[in-house]
Enzyme design. Structure first.
Site, PDB file in Angstrom:
ATOM      1  N   GLY A   1     -67.021  14.114  49.754  1.00  0.00           N
ATOM      2  CA  GLY A   1     -67.990  13.947  48.662  1.00  0.00           C
ATOM      3  C   GLY A   1     -69.141  14.927  48.827  1.00  0.00           C
ATOM      4  O   GLY A   1     -69.586  15.170  49.939  1.00  0.00           O
TER       5      GLY A   1
ATOM      6  N   ARG B   1     -61.298  16.144  48.269  1.00  0.00           N
ATOM      7  CA  ARG B   1     -60.950  15.175  49.314  1.00  0.00           C
ATOM      8  C   ARG B   1     -59.532  15.461  49.825  1.00  0.00           C
ATOM      9  O   ARG B   1     -58.784  14.555  50.149  1.00  0.00           O
ATOM     10  CB  ARG B   1     -61.072  13.748  48.787  1.00  0.00           C
ATOM     11  CG  ARG B   1     -62.519  13.328  48.478  1.00  0.00           C
ATOM     12  CD  ARG B   1     -62.656  11.835  48.440  1.00  0.00           C
ATOM     13  NE  ARG B   1     -63.985  11.401  48.016  1.00  0.00           N
ATOM     14  CZ  ARG B   1     -65.026  11.276  48.823  1.00  0.00           C
ATOM     15  NH1 ARG B   1     -64.899  11.580  50.099  1.00  0.00           N
ATOM     16  NH2 ARG B   1     -66.188  10.849  48.357  1.00  0.00           N
TER      17      ARG B   1
ATOM     18  N   ASP C   1     -66.744  12.122  58.206  1.00  0.00           N
ATOM     19  CA  ASP C   1     -65.735  11.807  59.235  1.00  0.00           C
ATOM     20  C   ASP C   1     -64.337  12.318  58.857  1.00  0.00           C
ATOM     21  O   ASP C   1     -63.582  12.752  59.729  1.00  0.00           O
ATOM     22  CB  ASP C   1     -65.722  10.303  59.539  1.00  0.00           C
ATOM     23  CG  ASP C   1     -65.487   9.460  58.307  1.00  0.00           C
ATOM     24  OD1 ASP C   1     -65.756   9.954  57.183  1.00  0.00           O
ATOM     25  OD2 ASP C   1     -65.043   8.309  58.440  1.00  0.00           O
TER      26      ASP C   1
ATOM     27  N   THR D   1     -73.212  13.478  55.001  1.00  0.00           N
ATOM     28  CA  THR D   1     -72.804  12.360  54.139  1.00  0.00           C
ATOM     29  C   THR D   1     -74.040  11.561  53.790  1.00  0.00           C
ATOM     30  O   THR D   1     -74.880  11.305  54.664  1.00  0.00           O
ATOM     31  CB  THR D   1     -71.766  11.415  54.773  1.00  0.00           C
ATOM     32  OG1 THR D   1     -71.649  10.247  53.938  1.00  0.00           O
ATOM     33  CG2 THR D   1     -72.108  10.953  56.174  1.00  0.00           C
TER      34      THR D   1
ATOM     35  N   ASP E   1     -73.971   8.613  53.307  1.00  0.00           N
ATOM     36  CA  ASP E   1     -73.780   7.288  53.920  1.00  0.00           C
ATOM     37  C   ASP E   1     -74.473   7.160  55.277  1.00  0.00           C
ATOM     38  O   ASP E   1     -74.747   6.053  55.737  1.00  0.00           O
ATOM     39  CB  ASP E   1     -72.283   6.997  54.113  1.00  0.00           C
ATOM     40  CG  ASP E   1     -71.512   7.051  52.807  1.00  0.00           C
ATOM     41  OD1 ASP E   1     -72.157   7.021  51.737  1.00  0.00           O
ATOM     42  OD2 ASP E   1     -70.265   7.120  52.861  1.00  0.00           O
TER      43      ASP E   1
ATOM     44  N   ASP F   1     -73.371   7.448  58.207  1.00  0.00           N
ATOM     45  CA  ASP F   1     -72.612   6.553  59.092  1.00  0.00           C
ATOM     46  C   ASP F   1     -71.890   7.291  60.224  1.00  0.00           C
ATOM     47  O   ASP F   1     -70.930   6.777  60.797  1.00  0.00           O
ATOM     48  CB  ASP F   1     -71.593   5.742  58.263  1.00  0.00           C
ATOM     49  CG  ASP F   1     -70.628   6.629  57.482  1.00  0.00           C
ATOM     50  OD1 ASP F   1     -70.754   7.871  57.566  1.00  0.00           O
ATOM     51  OD2 ASP F   1     -69.753   6.086  56.792  1.00  0.00           O
TER      52      ASP F   1
ATOM     53  N   ARG G   1     -86.373 -11.259  35.008  1.00  0.00           N
ATOM     54  CA  ARG G   1     -84.946 -11.328  35.319  1.00  0.00           C
ATOM     55  C   ARG G   1     -84.682 -11.131  36.806  1.00  0.00           C
ATOM     56  O   ARG G   1     -85.526 -10.613  37.533  1.00  0.00           O
ATOM     57  CB  ARG G   1     -84.204 -10.198  34.601  1.00  0.00           C
ATOM     58  CG  ARG G   1     -83.960 -10.447  33.152  1.00  0.00           C
ATOM     59  CD  ARG G   1     -83.385  -9.202  32.502  1.00  0.00           C
ATOM     60  NE  ARG G   1     -82.990  -9.490  31.128  1.00  0.00           N
ATOM     61  CZ  ARG G   1     -82.844  -8.566  30.203  1.00  0.00           C
ATOM     62  NH1 ARG G   1     -83.056  -7.300  30.486  1.00  0.00           N
ATOM     63  NH2 ARG G   1     -82.470  -8.910  28.987  1.00  0.00           N
TER      64      ARG G   1
ATOM     65  N   ARG H   1     -70.314   3.081  51.437  1.00  0.00           N
ATOM     66  CA  ARG H   1     -69.043   2.578  51.978  1.00  0.00           C
ATOM     67  C   ARG H   1     -69.258   1.368  52.876  1.00  0.00           C
ATOM     68  O   ARG H   1     -69.820   0.406  52.449  1.00  0.00           O
ATOM     69  CB  ARG H   1     -68.303   3.696  52.717  1.00  0.00           C
ATOM     70  CG  ARG H   1     -67.642   4.666  51.782  1.00  0.00           C
ATOM     71  CD  ARG H   1     -66.192   4.958  52.194  1.00  0.00           C
ATOM     72  NE  ARG H   1     -65.500   5.635  51.117  1.00  0.00           N
ATOM     73  CZ  ARG H   1     -65.197   6.924  51.078  1.00  0.00           C
ATOM     74  NH1 ARG H   1     -65.489   7.699  52.101  1.00  0.00           N
ATOM     75  NH2 ARG H   1     -64.580   7.431  50.041  1.00  0.00           N
TER      76      ARG H   1
ATOM     77  N   ARG I   1     -79.075  -9.306  35.609  1.00  0.00           N
ATOM     78  CA  ARG I   1     -78.442  -8.049  35.199  1.00  0.00           C
ATOM     79  C   ARG I   1     -78.063  -7.268  36.458  1.00  0.00           C
ATOM     80  O   ARG I   1     -78.745  -7.356  37.472  1.00  0.00           O
ATOM     81  CB  ARG I   1     -79.405  -7.176  34.388  1.00  0.00           C
ATOM     82  CG  ARG I   1     -79.798  -7.766  33.058  1.00  0.00           C
ATOM     83  CD  ARG I   1     -78.662  -7.690  32.041  1.00  0.00           C
ATOM     84  NE  ARG I   1     -79.102  -8.107  30.730  1.00  0.00           N
ATOM     85  CZ  ARG I   1     -79.087  -9.357  30.273  1.00  0.00           C
ATOM     86  NH1 ARG I   1     -78.661 -10.335  31.058  1.00  0.00           N
ATOM     87  NH2 ARG I   1     -79.496  -9.631  29.052  1.00  0.00           N
TER      88      ARG I   1
ATOM     89  N   LEU J   1     -75.242   9.149  40.765  1.00  0.00           N
ATOM     90  CA  LEU J   1     -76.629   9.637  40.700  1.00  0.00           C
ATOM     91  C   LEU J   1     -77.158   9.829  42.113  1.00  0.00           C
ATOM     92  O   LEU J   1     -77.961  10.713  42.386  1.00  0.00           O
ATOM     93  CB  LEU J   1     -77.519   8.597  40.005  1.00  0.00           C
ATOM     94  CG  LEU J   1     -77.412   8.466  38.501  1.00  0.00           C
ATOM     95  CD1 LEU J   1     -78.218   7.268  38.032  1.00  0.00           C
ATOM     96  CD2 LEU J   1     -77.922   9.739  37.845  1.00  0.00           C
TER      97      LEU J   1
HETATM   98  O1  F6P Z   1     -68.988   8.939  51.254  1.00  0.00           O
HETATM   99  C1  F6P Z   1     -69.877   9.228  50.244  1.00  0.00           C
HETATM  100  C2  F6P Z   1     -69.627   8.373  49.051  1.00  0.00           C
HETATM  101  O2  F6P Z   1     -70.611   8.712  48.093  1.00  0.00           O
HETATM  102  C3  F6P Z   1     -69.584   6.869  49.305  1.00  0.00           C
HETATM  103  O3  F6P Z   1     -70.875   6.324  49.451  1.00  0.00           O
HETATM  104  C4  F6P Z   1     -68.840   6.401  48.082  1.00  0.00           C
HETATM  105  O4  F6P Z   1     -68.200   5.170  48.303  1.00  0.00           O
HETATM  106  C5  F6P Z   1     -67.842   7.487  47.862  1.00  0.00           C
HETATM  107  O5  F6P Z   1     -68.365   8.650  48.463  1.00  0.00           O
HETATM  108  C6  F6P Z   1     -67.515   7.786  46.427  1.00  0.00           C
HETATM  109  O6  F6P Z   1     -66.531   8.744  46.381  1.00  0.00           O
HETATM  110  P1  F6P Z   1     -66.039   9.522  45.083  1.00  0.00           P
HETATM  111  O7  F6P Z   1     -66.986  10.655  44.858  1.00  0.00           O
HETATM  112  O8  F6P Z   1     -64.684  10.018  45.454  1.00  0.00           O
HETATM  113  O9  F6P Z   1     -66.054   8.576  43.946  1.00  0.00           O
END
Ligand code: F6P
Length: 343
Positions: A11, A72, A103, A125, A127, A129, A162, A171, A267, A274
């Site tokens: 990503g 990917r 990773d 990333t 994430d 992580d 709300r 992830r 909601r 984004l």
């Molecule tokens: O690993 C980065 C990430 O943005 C995750 O947080 C998310 O789940 C995933 O990639 C989304 O992937 P894609 O761009 O393939 O929809």
């Protein structure tokens, strides 16, 4: 003459172009050549490369996304493809491959390294992580985007009295949700590392209303499992080449549950991609340029099989093995911050 190949995989995220900029500029200082491989490992398998000179990258360090494109594609999915990838490195005359990725990308880089390809990794990333580095490229820009979104959601949630649920990427790790939720003042922060108690969430929301706080903002990580079944919520069961499903939708399930149990208007909003878009923050620009330069320093030293990382204010190197050794989740000592705005 040393020829460096550079690719971005997985990503995209803000800050990738800053890394590419750092690589090219430092390579020029050393008199090395840089070749950009297009669309991650897809381009390595098809031999799609282009020369990157200083003038090609002069205006890119502040741009979001990646000028090289990404995919990917997993080059280690089959023995045949792995062999093609190794052969193409030779055919293209590349002396080293700098792989910028998470990773999956760095896991594949390690496989190429095991087959004799000199590689250097740069962890990225949103994430955050990956073990072995304090932060990965893109994370803090994404946290800022989440913060901006929460700032906006406060005003609309407050006006309508709300409950507003915001679903955040990451992830199986809750870094983005915790840090974004903290910076954006989410009243309840739900991360995958901590089991969700839906009755407790409803109790907090109702209790806030009773004491004159008529609205609540809930930040939930996409990787939170459904309390009743323990299942992850995915957009579809289809898996990518690295075996990941696309997570998404847990906020909608919580919306229905909370609305049913509290009788309040609820909601939900999924922030989605984004969080990966836009220009990199100052931190990610500086980190990206420094990591890119350091990666080329490792090329000069002939230190292959390593990744460049940030530790405190230093840029260091660790074995790629460490980066791909498992998921770095939010440690327990940080869990207390999930309810700092609940109290
Ligand atoms: O690993 C980065 C990430 O943005 C995750 O947080 C998310 O789940 C995933 O990639 C989304 O992937 P894609 O761009 O393939 O929809």
């Amino acid at each position: 003459m040393i020829r460096i190949g550079v690719l971005t995989g997985g990503g995209d995220c803000p800050g990738l172009n800053a890394v590419i900029y750092g690589v090219v500029v430092r390579a020029c200082q050393y008199g090395f050549e840089v070749w950009g491989i297009e669309d991650g490992y897809k381009g390595l398998l098809s031999g799609k490369v282009r020369r990157l000179r200083k003038e090609d990258v002069k205006d890119i360090y502040w741009l979001g996304g990646t000028v090289l494109g990404t995919s990917r594609k997993n080059p280690a999915k089959s023995e045949d493809e792995l062999r093609t990838a190794v052969e193409n490195v030779k055919k293209l005359g590349l002396d080293v491959l700098i792989t910028i990725g998470g990773d999956d990308t760095l896991g594949a880089a390690r496989k190429l390294y095991e087959r004799g390809v000199p590689v250097i990794g740069v962890p990225k990333t949103i994430d955050n992580d990956l073990p072995g580095t304090d932060y990965s490229i893109g994370f803090w820009t994404s946290v800022q985007t989440i913060t901006d979104a929460l700032d906006k959601l406060h005003t609309t949630a407050r006006s309508h009295k709300r409950v507003m649920i915001v679903e955040i990427m990451g992830r199986y790790a809750g870094w983005l949700t915790l840090m974004g939720g903290l910076a954006g003042g989410a009243h309840i922060i739900l991360i995958p590392e901590k089991p969700v108690d839906i009755d407790e969430v409803c109790r907090i929301v109702k209790e806030r209303k009773e004491r004159g706080e008529p609205y609540s903002l809930i930040a939930v990580a996409e990787g939170v499992t459904i309390p009743t079944t323990g299942d992850l919520v995915a957009v579809s069961a289809e898996k990518d080449e690295f075996g990941h499903v696309r997570l998404g939708g847990v906020s909608k399930i919580l919306e229905e549950e909370i609305s049913k149990k509290t009788g309040m208007e609820v909601r939900s909003v999924i922030l989605g991609h984004l969080q990966r878009g836009g220009i990199p923050s100052a931190y990610d620009r500086v980190l990206g340029i420094r990591l890119g330069c350091k990666a080329v320093d490792l090329v000069k030293e002939g230190k292959f099989g390593y990744a460049v990382v940030v530790k405190g204010i230093e840029i260091e190197s660790v074995k790629i093995d460490e980066i791909v050794s498992g998921l770095r989740r939010v440690p327990e000592e940080l869990h207390e911050y999930t309810n700092i705005f609940t109290l």
